[in-house]
Scaffold this active site. Structure first.
Site, PDB file in Angstrom:
ATOM      1  N   ARG A 184      23.703  10.335  80.204  1.00 45.72           N
ATOM      2  CA  ARG A 184      22.873  10.887  81.275  1.00 45.72           C
ATOM      3  C   ARG A 184      23.650  10.857  82.581  1.00 45.72           C
ATOM      4  O   ARG A 184      24.687  10.205  82.672  1.00 45.72           O
ATOM      5  CB  ARG A 184      21.607  10.058  81.500  1.00 45.72           C
ATOM      6  CG  ARG A 184      21.320   9.154  80.411  1.00 45.72           C
ATOM      7  CD  ARG A 184      20.710   7.822  80.678  1.00 45.72           C
ATOM      8  NE  ARG A 184      20.430   7.248  79.363  1.00 45.72           N
ATOM      9  CZ  ARG A 184      19.233   7.174  78.795  1.00 45.72           C
ATOM     10  NH1 ARG A 184      18.181   7.499  79.465  1.00 45.72           N
ATOM     11  NH2 ARG A 184      19.100   6.734  77.575  1.00 45.72           N
ATOM     12  N   ASP A 253      18.391   9.067  85.579  1.00 44.31           N
ATOM     13  CA  ASP A 253      18.604   8.419  84.272  1.00 44.31           C
ATOM     14  C   ASP A 253      17.856   9.159  83.165  1.00 44.31           C
ATOM     15  O   ASP A 253      18.026   8.846  81.995  1.00 44.31           O
ATOM     16  CB  ASP A 253      18.179   6.942  84.313  1.00 44.31           C
ATOM     17  CG  ASP A 253      16.752   6.758  84.800  1.00 44.31           C
ATOM     18  OD1 ASP A 253      16.438   7.239  85.910  1.00 44.31           O
ATOM     19  OD2 ASP A 253      15.947   6.144  84.080  1.00 44.31           O
TER      20      ASP A 253
HETATM   21  P1  AMP Z   1      11.827   5.408  81.760  1.00 48.67           P
HETATM   22  O1  AMP Z   1      11.009   5.670  82.963  1.00 48.67           O
HETATM   23  O2  AMP Z   1      11.029   5.198  80.490  1.00 48.67           O
HETATM   24  O3  AMP Z   1      12.930   6.387  81.603  1.00 48.67           O
HETATM   25  O4  AMP Z   1      12.501   3.986  82.013  1.00 48.67           O
HETATM   26  C1  AMP Z   1      13.224   3.651  83.170  1.00 48.67           C
HETATM   27  C2  AMP Z   1      13.895   2.308  82.982  1.00 48.67           C
HETATM   28  O5  AMP Z   1      12.921   1.272  82.763  1.00 48.67           O
HETATM   29  C3  AMP Z   1      14.846   2.222  81.810  1.00 48.67           C
HETATM   30  O6  AMP Z   1      15.880   1.351  82.185  1.00 48.67           O
HETATM   31  C4  AMP Z   1      13.987   1.634  80.735  1.00 48.67           C
HETATM   32  O7  AMP Z   1      14.742   1.023  79.715  1.00 48.67           O
HETATM   33  C5  AMP Z   1      13.169   0.633  81.528  1.00 48.67           C
HETATM   34  N1  AMP Z   1      11.894   0.308  80.881  1.00 48.67           N
HETATM   35  C6  AMP Z   1      10.824   1.104  80.763  1.00 48.67           C
HETATM   36  N2  AMP Z   1       9.825   0.482  80.121  1.00 48.67           N
HETATM   37  C7  AMP Z   1      10.259  -0.778  79.828  1.00 48.67           C
HETATM   38  C8  AMP Z   1       9.688  -1.917  79.179  1.00 48.67           C
HETATM   39  N3  AMP Z   1       8.449  -1.902  78.692  1.00 48.67           N
HETATM   40  N4  AMP Z   1      10.453  -3.016  79.072  1.00 48.67           N
HETATM   41  C9  AMP Z   1      11.706  -3.047  79.559  1.00 48.67           C
HETATM   42  N5  AMP Z   1      12.296  -2.022  80.182  1.00 48.67           N
HETATM   43  C10 AMP Z   1      11.587  -0.885  80.319  1.00 48.67           C
HETATM   44 MG    MG Z   2      14.430   7.025  80.638  1.00 50.10          MG
END
Ligand code: AMP
Ligand code: MG
Length: 493
Positions: A184, A253
């Site tokens: 990404r 990301d």
């Molecule tokens: P996302 O918005 O799903 O793309 O996630 C953004 C960031 O938050 C990434 O680094 C994910 O791995 C982290 N993340 C999202 N949900 C969780 C969770 N439940 N536990 C740990 N990390 C999370």
């Molecule tokens: Mg993500």
């Protein structure tokens, strides 16, 4: 011990990019169970669907057991989230299990989401709830059927574990997904933020080998790869916009180098047309609103360009000048792709000056009229075949703007050589009848959370043939009833 299914892994990211990940294992969970397996995709990947469908498949695709040849890892990346930079995000609840070469010779990542905490988890629990896992499955597969580049869902596995979310205790699940890579914009930002030029170059060369192999070893390749990513993203976002799709969380990301859609968290589809449409509960400023997606894509690409400057040229001025030219060209790239898509949607098989104004004019007729965006385009094929009434019926008040536009459309149609029937058929192959309607998605997810997968299966099956009328599916081809209320989506965490 249970015999695990066979996978012919070839793990290039693990092999070539140490420093860009942490080797890791999935959590042990109480009762992994296969809830939904994508048999066709398993076959495409050269996997044995029967072996995956049972308990051994659930062990592997929950992340609890690593099969032979796997090298599970959490990827490191950074990212701008809603405009604010985090130098370290990374897979906080995901694992790259390994890479497979599919039936077409293409390298694909097998990746799990919700498999437990990793060194990048920060405050999160590393888990995923069943609803968001099934949403990503459904919407991703719908996008695939609509012809949009996207990650795919291989499986949804329940874990037998309760997880805690603001809305209460939820069933835990893991999504197994497949992508042409998980590189990404944020992957580049991770090393740029650390001033690690050697790793940046390694990563860029890796990305080039994977997605733009014709550029390998070529002079000027770092500028060229920026151009390629810009082209792919311009084309992707144009497809989103032409389908009425709102991604909802276009953080850097969540923007791939491959040009695939990734991370179906707070995404939604338009019912009525509105450039300001924004559904995500956390996007209060409308940064990621429907009509702002092309601007955000350009903004994200500028962040990628910044990372690549030192590789583009050792001379700062030259690097900035060349990268700026690429970034400045993004709006035109986007507009060309958007117009190309709109011409197809309008059944304009030839290109003529004035098509942009004609296409924009159609959108203008919809503004403030509560017109269903998807159905308006679908109804245009009836217009061509001589019946404007289905289109008119979509407008609150089919005023003289629509009549004026229909007259302009009829005049422009005169410049086409193909028959109205041939044009209507071409339009019906790009203007879907069925999209993942927000209320239908919610209905399916709620039933699934209550243990009934029938609505999910029915919706998925309809969405797998989005352009073809299906028996008894009329309820899937219209917007939400008023009782559904204004739609709000929540991040999949
Ligand atoms: P996302 O918005 O799903 O793309 O996630 C953004 C960031 O938050 C990434 O680094 C994910 O791995 C982290 N993340 C999202 N949900 C969780 C969770 N439940 N536990 C740990 N990390 C999370
Ligand atoms: Mg993500």
């Amino acid at each position: 011990m249970t015999r695990l299914p066979d996978f012919a892994f070839d793990n290039s990211y693990h092999r070539e990019l140490s420093g860009a990940y942490a080797q890791w294992q999935g959590d042990k969970v109480p009762a992994p169970q296969m809830l939904k397996l994508n048999v066709a995709l398993a076959e495409e990947l050269g996997l044995d669907p029967d072996a995956l469908a049972g308990d051994a498949g659930a062990l592997v695709l929950s992340g609890m057991r690593a099969p032979a040849g796997a090298a599970p890892l959490a990827m490191a990346y950074a990212g701008h989230q809603f405009g604010g930079f985090s130098p370290q995000l990374g897979d906080g609840r995901a694992l790259l299990v390994g890479e497979l070469i599919d039936r077409f010779g293409k390298r694909r990542d097998l990746h799990l989401k919700g498999s437990g905490r990793t060194p990048f988890s920060r405050g999160g629990d590393g888990k995923a709830a069943l609803g968001p896992v099934l949403r990503e499955y459904l919407v991703g597969e719908a996008m695939y059927a609509l012809g949009v580049p996207t990650t795919r869902a291989l499986a949804a596995v329940t874990t037998g574990e309760k997880i805690h979310r603001e809305s209460g205790a939820k069933d835990g699940a893991v999504l197994a997904r497949v992508a042409s890579s998980h590189l990404r914009v944020g992957s580049f930002q991770f090393f740029a933020a650390r001033g690690d030029t050697a790793m940046l170059q390694k990563l860029a060369d890796y990305a080039i080998a994977r997605h733009d192999p014709d550029l390998v070893g070529r002079d000027g390749r770092y500028l060229d790869v920026l151009k390629r990513v810009a082209e792919r993203q311009a084309s992707l976002v144009a497809q989103w916009v032409n389908l009425g799709f709102v991604h909802g969380v276009m953080n850097t990301d969540n923007m791939t180098i491959s040009g695939e859609t990734i991370d179906y968290g707070p995404c939604a589809f338009l019912d009525s047309y509105s450039p300001q449409a924004s559904f995500s509960s956390i996007d209060q400023q409308g940064r990621y609103a429907y009509g702002n997606q092309p601007n955000i894509a350009a903004w994200n690409l500028a962040r990628l360009a910044e990372c690549l400057l030192g590789l583009i040229s050792p001379e700062d001025d030259t690097a900035i000048k060349q990268a700026t030219e690429v970034i400045n060209a993004v709006p035109a790239l986007y507009q060309a792709q958007w117009l190309k898509g709109l011409r197809q949607k309008l059944g304009l098989l030839r290109e003529k000056d004035g098509d942009l104004a004609l296409a924009s004019g159609f959108l203008m007729t919809m503004q403030g009229q509560n017109v269903d965006y998807t159905n308006a385009f679908r109804a245009l094929s009836d217009v061509l075949l001589g019946d404007p009434s289905p289109l008119r019926a979509l407008y609150d008040d089919p005023a003289k703007e629509l009549d004026a536009w229909l007259a302009a459309y009829a005049a422009r149609s005169g410049a086409e050589r193909a028959s109205p029937e041939a044009r209507a058929a071409a339009m019906q192959a790009v203007n879907p009848l069925y999209i993942p309607r927000n209320h239908k998605v919610e209905e399916a997810l709620q039933a699934a959370e209550a243990g009934d997968m029938a609505s999910f299966e029915r919706l998925l099956s309809i969405l797998q043939s989005p352009f073809t009328p299906q028996k008894g599916a009329a309820a899937y081809a219209s917007g939400a009833p008023d009782s559904f209320g204004p739609y709000k989506t929540f991040c999949g965490t």
